[in-house]
Design an enzyme around this catalytic site. Structure first.
Site, PDB file in Angstrom:
ATOM      1  N   ASN A   1     -14.885  26.134 -30.497  1.00 49.85           N
ATOM      2  CA  ASN A   1     -14.585  25.025 -29.588  1.00 49.85           C
ATOM      3  C   ASN A   1     -14.779  25.574 -28.172  1.00 49.85           C
ATOM      4  OD1 ASN A   1     -13.516  22.989 -28.064  1.00 49.85           O
ATOM      5  ND2 ASN A   1     -11.562  22.867 -29.172  1.00 49.85           N
TER       6      ASN A   1
ATOM      7  N   ARG B   1     -17.372  22.224 -32.283  1.00 50.01           N
ATOM      8  CA  ARG B   1     -16.821  20.959 -31.812  1.00 50.01           C
ATOM      9  C   ARG B   1     -17.701  20.489 -30.648  1.00 50.01           C
ATOM     10  NH1 ARG B   1     -12.138  19.755 -27.628  1.00 50.01           N
ATOM     11  NH2 ARG B   1     -11.983  17.528 -27.997  1.00 50.01           N
TER      12      ARG B   1
ATOM     13  N   HIS C   1     -10.979  12.258 -30.385  1.00 51.39           N
ATOM     14  CA  HIS C   1     -10.050  12.780 -31.397  1.00 51.39           C
ATOM     15  C   HIS C   1     -10.466  12.358 -32.817  1.00 51.39           C
ATOM     16  CE1 HIS C   1      -6.566  12.706 -28.242  1.00 51.39           C
ATOM     17  NE2 HIS C   1      -7.073  13.927 -28.318  1.00 51.39           N
TER      18      HIS C   1
ATOM     19  N   ARG D   1      -2.617  11.797 -17.962  1.00 56.25           N
ATOM     20  CA  ARG D   1      -3.551  10.668 -17.799  1.00 56.25           C
ATOM     21  C   ARG D   1      -2.804   9.339 -17.869  1.00 56.25           C
ATOM     22  NH1 ARG D   1      -7.175  12.774 -22.466  1.00 56.25           N
ATOM     23  NH2 ARG D   1      -7.937  14.703 -21.555  1.00 56.25           N
TER      24      ARG D   1
END
Ligand code: AMP
Length: 399
Positions: free
Chosen positions: A7, A91, A180, A241
């Site tokens: 990742n 990823r 996700h 966020r």
């Protein structure tokens, strides 16, 4: 198969070396501060203490060279030879409309990921650095890209389009993609398996509640809606966020504060959410602690957070015409009994009833937390995106 899962971020690389037969990581770690002073690699084998390696790491290729060196070292290694690495799974954050499932990496696929970078300028270029490095270091090892967006490509048009002039979709592919996806897919599959129910016949809502957070509606095995959009800002309130926000309010703020869209982006991504509301922290543990001591804004952050998730559960139950399984995952979903309880309270009319004796104190373990009478099964299911990437990599290579 033995699969190295990477990742790659802009200055870090998380890695796990996974044995898919055992479905376990045999080693994992993190290279951080790549290209920045103070680079290091943290590394750990199961049941062993974490070790740290310090030294200059100038770029991603150098970081991966070090990681490969550790994986085959006498002292800490898990392979005798790098040829034992059967494949590498990456990823990749954004697959745009092109990638509806994971893909074997070819020159053409690399070009398509490069072209999609426009939609994820912070993430895709970093993910690509890992891919280029493996191509250079292990040219004969197959690589697979596993996209965060791919699982949500089954969303119908009426769910993914924004009510903007259609030409903006045609020009720039402005639409909702969702993220996700690897986690939503993994925990929904695992939850159905855990309950002994047929995945393809369930109506499932998965709540991935971590620092970033999103909800997905999964009907008969397909994601039909999810709360994140073109970017990961839409939807739930997150650590820093905003989640859903009146775009009119956003433009009003830019005008009032005389700030540029670039600074506005930082405002909604880094200074908002739980941190912005509470003024204390983005970390849910600290918020729960402060709320427990009577801090009003911490309590407000908890109330707003839970209310937003609850509204999505209601909306997605309507979107699927019912609900069989509700899944909690991510750092908050897996560990916070307080938040799970707040979200599920007064959802009895939907058939959701939490059993306090099962929910209270439950952390990081797969378990049903609904009452025996609850018509919706509520499940806590720890996510494991790396394992899902490894299993997908194996699947694509065997295909
Ligand atoms: P993640 O991004 O999935 O690692 O999740 C990070 C979030 O999980 C942070 O907000 C943490 O505060 C939260 N978290 C982890 N453990 C707990 C816990 N025991 N109680 C409440 N929140 C937790």
């Amino acid at each position: 198969m033995k699969i190295l899962v990477l990742n790659s971020g802009s200055s870090s690389i998380k890695f796990q070396f996974i044995d898919t037969d055992e479905q376990k990581a045999v080693a994992k770690g993190l290279a951080e501060r790549i290209g920045i002073k103070g680079s290091k690699i943290k590394y750990q084998r199961p049941q062993e203490p974490e070790v740290h390696f310090e030294g200059d790491i100038l770029d991603h290729q150098m970081a991966i060279e070090y990681i490969l060196g550790i994986l085959k070292s006498d002292k800490y290694g898990v392979v005798k030879d790098l040829s034992e690495i059967n494949a590498v799974g990456h990823r990749v954050v954004h697959g745009g409309e092109k990638f509806k499932e994971s893909a074997l990496i070819t020159d053409e696929v690399i070009k398509e990921i490069e072209e999609t970078s426009d939609l994820a300028p912070l993430h895709n270029p970093a993910n690509l650095k890992g891919i280029y490095a493996i191509k250079a270091l292990l040219p004969d090892v197959p690589q697979v890209a596993v996209f965060d967006t791919a699982f949500h490509q089954t969303m119908p048009e009426h769910a993914y389009m924004y009510a903007l002039p259609y030409s903006l979709y045609e020009l720039y592919k402005i639409r909702r993609y969702g993220f996700h996806g690897t986690s939503h897919r993994y925990v929904s599959l695992k939850a159905a398996e855990f309950l002994g129910l047929e995945y393809a016949k369930q109506k499932i809502i998965t709540c991935h509640l971590g620092n970033g957070a999103s909800v997905a509606a999964i009907k008969n095995g397909n994601s039909i809606d999810t709360s994140m959009g073109l970017t990961p800002v839409e939807g739930l309130i997150m650590g820093t966020r905003t989640g859903d926000l009146d775009v009119g309010a956003f433009i009003h703020i830019l005008e009032k504060e005389k700030i540029s869209p670039q600074i506005g982006r930082v405002l909604i991504n880094k200074h908002s959410g739980v941190l912005g509301i509470s003024g204390i922290s983005s970390d849910m543990r600290e918020i729960e602690e402060a709320a427990g001591k009577g801090n009003h804004r911490a309590q407000l952050a908890l109330d707003m957070y839970a209310y937003r998730v609850k509204k999505y559960i209601g909306a997605y139950t309507a979107a699927m015409n019912g609900l069989d399984i509700l899944v909690f995952t991510g750092g908050i979903g897996e560990n916070s009994d307080v938040m799970r309880k707040m979200i599920c309270s007064e959802l009895e009319y939907l058939g959701i009833e939490i059993d306090d004796s099962k929910n209270n104190g439950l952390r990081g373990k797969a378990q049903v937390i609904s009452t025996d009478d609850s018509s919706v099964k509520v499940v806590v299911m720890p996510t494991n995106e790396e394992l899902m990437i490894a299993l997908d990599t194996e699947y694509i290579i065997n295909k």
